[in-house]
Design a protein around this motif. Sequence first.
Motif, PDB file in Angstrom:
ATOM      1  N   THR A  28       0.846  -1.186   0.000  1.00  0.00           N
ATOM      2  CA  THR A  28       0.000   0.000   0.000  1.00  0.00           C
ATOM      3  C   THR A  28       0.880   1.233   0.000  1.00  0.00           C
ATOM      4  OG1 THR A  28      -1.680  -1.162   1.266  1.00  0.00           O
ATOM      5  CG2 THR A  28      -1.784   1.245   1.266  1.00  0.00           C
ATOM      6  N   GLN A  29       0.570   2.188  -0.859  1.00  0.00           N
ATOM      7  CA  GLN A  29       1.321   3.434  -0.903  1.00  0.00           C
ATOM      8  C   GLN A  29       0.515   4.529  -0.243  1.00  0.00           C
ATOM      9  OE1 GLN A  29       2.451   4.314  -4.899  1.00  0.00           O
ATOM     10  NE2 GLN A  29       3.904   2.642  -5.003  1.00  0.00           N
ATOM     11  N   ILE A  30       1.191   5.343   0.560  1.00  0.00           N
ATOM     12  CA  ILE A  30       0.564   6.463   1.248  1.00  0.00           C
ATOM     13  C   ILE A  30       1.311   7.726   0.867  1.00  0.00           C
ATOM     14  CG2 ILE A  30       0.015   7.493   3.488  1.00  0.00           C
ATOM     15  CD1 ILE A  30       0.017   4.615   4.617  1.00  0.00           C
ATOM     16  N   ASP A  31       0.588   8.718   0.371  1.00  0.00           N
ATOM     17  CA  ASP A  31       1.213   9.986   0.008  1.00  0.00           C
ATOM     18  C   ASP A  31       1.245  10.875   1.237  1.00  0.00           C
ATOM     19  OD1 ASP A  31       2.148  12.323  -1.062  1.00  0.00           O
ATOM     20  OD2 ASP A  31       0.502  12.580  -2.489  1.00  0.00           O
ATOM     21  N   LEU A  32       2.439  11.124   1.768  1.00  0.00           N
ATOM     22  CA  LEU A  32       2.594  11.976   2.943  1.00  0.00           C
ATOM     23  C   LEU A  32       2.787  13.441   2.572  1.00  0.00           C
ATOM     24  CD1 LEU A  32       5.039   9.783   5.042  1.00  0.00           C
ATOM     25  CD2 LEU A  32       2.566   9.984   5.282  1.00  0.00           C
ATOM     26  N   GLY A  33       2.925  13.722   1.294  1.00  0.00           N
ATOM     27  CA  GLY A  33       3.230  15.088   0.888  1.00  0.00           C
ATOM     28  C   GLY A  33       4.662  15.406   1.279  1.00  0.00           C
ATOM     29  N   ALA A  34       4.931  16.675   1.508  1.00  0.00           N
ATOM     30  CA  ALA A  34       6.273  17.093   1.905  1.00  0.00           C
ATOM     31  C   ALA A  34       6.510  16.756   3.373  1.00  0.00           C
ATOM     32  CB  ALA A  34       6.448  18.590   1.684  1.00  0.00           C
ATOM     33  N   VAL A  35       7.622  16.117   3.660  1.00  0.00           N
ATOM     34  CA  VAL A  35       7.977  15.754   5.028  1.00  0.00           C
ATOM     35  C   VAL A  35       9.286  16.455   5.377  1.00  0.00           C
ATOM     36  CG1 VAL A  35       8.592  13.868   6.576  1.00  0.00           C
ATOM     37  CG2 VAL A  35       6.847  13.517   4.841  1.00  0.00           C
ATOM     38  N   VAL A  36       9.298  17.150   6.500  1.00  0.00           N
ATOM     39  CA  VAL A  36      10.496  17.861   6.931  1.00  0.00           C
ATOM     40  C   VAL A  36      11.092  17.132   8.132  1.00  0.00           C
ATOM     41  CG1 VAL A  36      11.414  20.030   7.813  1.00  0.00           C
ATOM     42  CG2 VAL A  36       9.556  20.053   6.145  1.00  0.00           C
ATOM     43  N   PRO A  37      12.276  16.532   7.974  1.00  0.00           N
ATOM     44  CA  PRO A  37      12.925  15.867   9.108  1.00  0.00           C
ATOM     45  C   PRO A  37      13.316  16.886  10.177  1.00  0.00           C
ATOM     46  CG  PRO A  37      14.006  15.311   7.035  1.00  0.00           C
ATOM     47  CD  PRO A  37      13.044  16.408   6.748  1.00  0.00           C
ATOM     48  N   ILE A  38      13.226  16.471  11.429  1.00  0.00           N
ATOM     49  CA  ILE A  38      13.570  17.340  12.559  1.00  0.00           C
ATOM     50  C   ILE A  38      14.622  16.640  13.401  1.00  0.00           C
ATOM     51  CG2 ILE A  38      12.715  18.484  14.644  1.00  0.00           C
ATOM     52  CD1 ILE A  38       9.942  18.526  13.256  1.00  0.00           C
ATOM     53  N   GLY A  39      15.786  17.274  13.537  1.00  0.00           N
ATOM     54  CA  GLY A  39      16.855  16.720  14.359  1.00  0.00           C
ATOM     55  C   GLY A  39      16.530  16.840  15.838  1.00  0.00           C
ATOM     56  N   LYS A  40      16.678  15.746  16.572  1.00  0.00           N
ATOM     57  CA  LYS A  40      16.372  15.706  18.004  1.00  0.00           C
ATOM     58  C   LYS A  40      17.588  15.406  18.867  1.00  0.00           C
ATOM     59  CE  LYS A  40      11.950  16.489  17.915  1.00  0.00           C
ATOM     60  NZ  LYS A  40      11.322  17.546  18.698  1.00  0.00           N
ATOM     61  N   ASN A  65      24.840   5.796  19.223  1.00  0.00           N
ATOM     62  CA  ASN A  65      26.053   5.013  18.968  1.00  0.00           C
ATOM     63  C   ASN A  65      26.757   5.473  17.685  1.00  0.00           C
ATOM     64  OD1 ASN A  65      25.629   3.482  21.292  1.00  0.00           O
ATOM     65  ND2 ASN A  65      24.426   1.956  20.197  1.00  0.00           N
ATOM     66  N   SER A  66      26.879   6.786  17.515  1.00  0.00           N
ATOM     67  CA  SER A  66      27.539   7.405  16.355  1.00  0.00           C
ATOM     68  C   SER A  66      26.865   7.081  15.026  1.00  0.00           C
ATOM     69  CB  SER A  66      29.019   7.018  16.285  1.00  0.00           C
ATOM     70  OG  SER A  66      29.696   7.555  17.398  1.00  0.00           O
ATOM     71  N   VAL A  67      25.582   6.781  15.061  1.00  0.00           N
ATOM     72  CA  VAL A  67      24.789   6.488  13.864  1.00  0.00           C
ATOM     73  C   VAL A  67      23.577   7.413  13.861  1.00  0.00           C
ATOM     74  CG1 VAL A  67      23.461   4.699  12.665  1.00  0.00           C
ATOM     75  CG2 VAL A  67      25.533   4.079  13.903  1.00  0.00           C
ATOM     76  N   ALA A  68      23.194   7.922  12.679  1.00  0.00           N
ATOM     77  CA  ALA A  68      21.995   8.753  12.553  1.00  0.00           C
ATOM     78  C   ALA A  68      20.833   7.882  12.102  1.00  0.00           C
ATOM     79  CB  ALA A  68      22.235   9.871  11.550  1.00  0.00           C
ATOM     80  N   VAL A  87      11.994   2.491  22.102  1.00  0.00           N
ATOM     81  CA  VAL A  87      12.463   1.514  21.121  1.00  0.00           C
ATOM     82  C   VAL A  87      13.829   1.978  20.614  1.00  0.00           C
ATOM     83  CG1 VAL A  87      12.025   0.371  18.926  1.00  0.00           C
ATOM     84  CG2 VAL A  87      10.113   0.937  20.444  1.00  0.00           C
ATOM     85  N   GLU A  88      14.870   1.239  20.984  1.00  0.00           N
ATOM     86  CA  GLU A  88      16.233   1.618  20.631  1.00  0.00           C
ATOM     87  C   GLU A  88      16.453   1.529  19.121  1.00  0.00           C
ATOM     88  OE1 GLU A  88      20.838   0.490  21.808  1.00  0.00           O
ATOM     89  OE2 GLU A  88      19.204  -0.770  22.536  1.00  0.00           O
ATOM     90  N   PRO A  89      17.061   2.548  18.539  1.00  0.00           N
ATOM     91  CA  PRO A  89      17.377   2.489  17.115  1.00  0.00           C
ATOM     92  C   PRO A  89      18.448   1.428  16.836  1.00  0.00           C
ATOM     93  CG  PRO A  89      17.440   4.758  17.905  1.00  0.00           C
ATOM     94  CD  PRO A  89      17.363   3.874  19.098  1.00  0.00           C
ATOM     95  N   THR A  90      18.090   0.429  16.073  1.00  0.00           N
ATOM     96  CA  THR A  90      19.015  -0.613  15.628  1.00  0.00           C
ATOM     97  C   THR A  90      18.612  -1.004  14.207  1.00  0.00           C
ATOM     98  OG1 THR A  90      17.677  -2.490  16.353  1.00  0.00           O
ATOM     99  CG2 THR A  90      19.214  -1.566  17.971  1.00  0.00           C
ATOM    100  N   GLU A  91      19.484  -1.731  13.528  1.00  0.00           N
ATOM    101  CA  GLU A  91      19.159  -2.166  12.174  1.00  0.00           C
ATOM    102  C   GLU A  91      17.999  -3.154  12.152  1.00  0.00           C
ATOM    103  OE1 GLU A  91      22.333  -2.830   9.340  1.00  0.00           O
ATOM    104  OE2 GLU A  91      23.723  -1.835  10.698  1.00  0.00           O
ATOM    105  N   ASP A  92      17.687  -3.783  13.285  1.00  0.00           N
ATOM    106  CA  ASP A  92      16.572  -4.725  13.366  1.00  0.00           C
ATOM    107  C   ASP A  92      15.276  -4.068  13.841  1.00  0.00           C
ATOM    108  OD1 ASP A  92      18.238  -6.853  12.602  1.00  0.00           O
ATOM    109  OD2 ASP A  92      18.884  -7.160  14.666  1.00  0.00           O
ATOM    110  N   LEU A 121      18.073   3.481   9.297  1.00  0.00           N
ATOM    111  CA  LEU A 121      19.439   3.965   9.418  1.00  0.00           C
ATOM    112  C   LEU A 121      19.679   5.010   8.321  1.00  0.00           C
ATOM    113  CD1 LEU A 121      22.562   1.951  10.109  1.00  0.00           C
ATOM    114  CD2 LEU A 121      22.528   3.400   8.104  1.00  0.00           C
ATOM    115  N   LEU A 122      20.204   6.178   8.690  1.00  0.00           N
ATOM    116  CA  LEU A 122      20.509   7.232   7.719  1.00  0.00           C
ATOM    117  C   LEU A 122      21.991   7.307   7.399  1.00  0.00           C
ATOM    118  CD1 LEU A 122      18.346  10.279   8.859  1.00  0.00           C
ATOM    119  CD2 LEU A 122      18.007   8.811   6.881  1.00  0.00           C
ATOM    120  N   VAL A 123      22.826   7.411   8.452  1.00  0.00           N
ATOM    121  CA  VAL A 123      24.271   7.564   8.287  1.00  0.00           C
ATOM    122  C   VAL A 123      24.957   6.682   9.316  1.00  0.00           C
ATOM    123  CG1 VAL A 123      26.206   9.190   8.357  1.00  0.00           C
ATOM    124  CG2 VAL A 123      23.979   9.961   7.544  1.00  0.00           C
ATOM    125  N   LYS A 124      25.875   5.818   8.870  1.00  0.00           N
ATOM    126  CA  LYS A 124      26.509   4.870   9.785  1.00  0.00           C
ATOM    127  C   LYS A 124      27.514   5.491  10.738  1.00  0.00           C
ATOM    128  CE  LYS A 124      25.784   0.397   7.875  1.00  0.00           C
ATOM    129  NZ  LYS A 124      26.209  -0.942   8.078  1.00  0.00           N
TER     130      LYS A 124
END
Length: 76
Positions: free
Chosen positions: A3-15, A33-36, A47-52, A58-61
């Motif tokens: 299923t495709q959902i059109d979110l329109g323009a999405v602006v990422p916010i750094g936290k 852990n030095s990963v974005a 929920v801890e950010p992990t590859e699983d 994952l954005l930047v390793k």
Amino acid sequence: MATQIDLGAVVPIGKGDWDVGTTYERANIVRHNSVAWICKVESSTGVEPTEDSSDWYLLVKDTSSVTSVNGQKGDV
């Protein structure tokens, strides 16, 4: 077929650095852990950010050498 959902323009916010007690919303970006990571669900708490993880992409390793557009190093 997915299923495709059109979110329109999405602006990422750094936290900044990920914190277990903070609630993050879709398109929030955190460093852990030095990963974005970017939150891919409507709301995520504890929920801890992990590859699983089903809550994070994952954005930047390695963010240790990330430099901003204006040339300054700092938070994601």
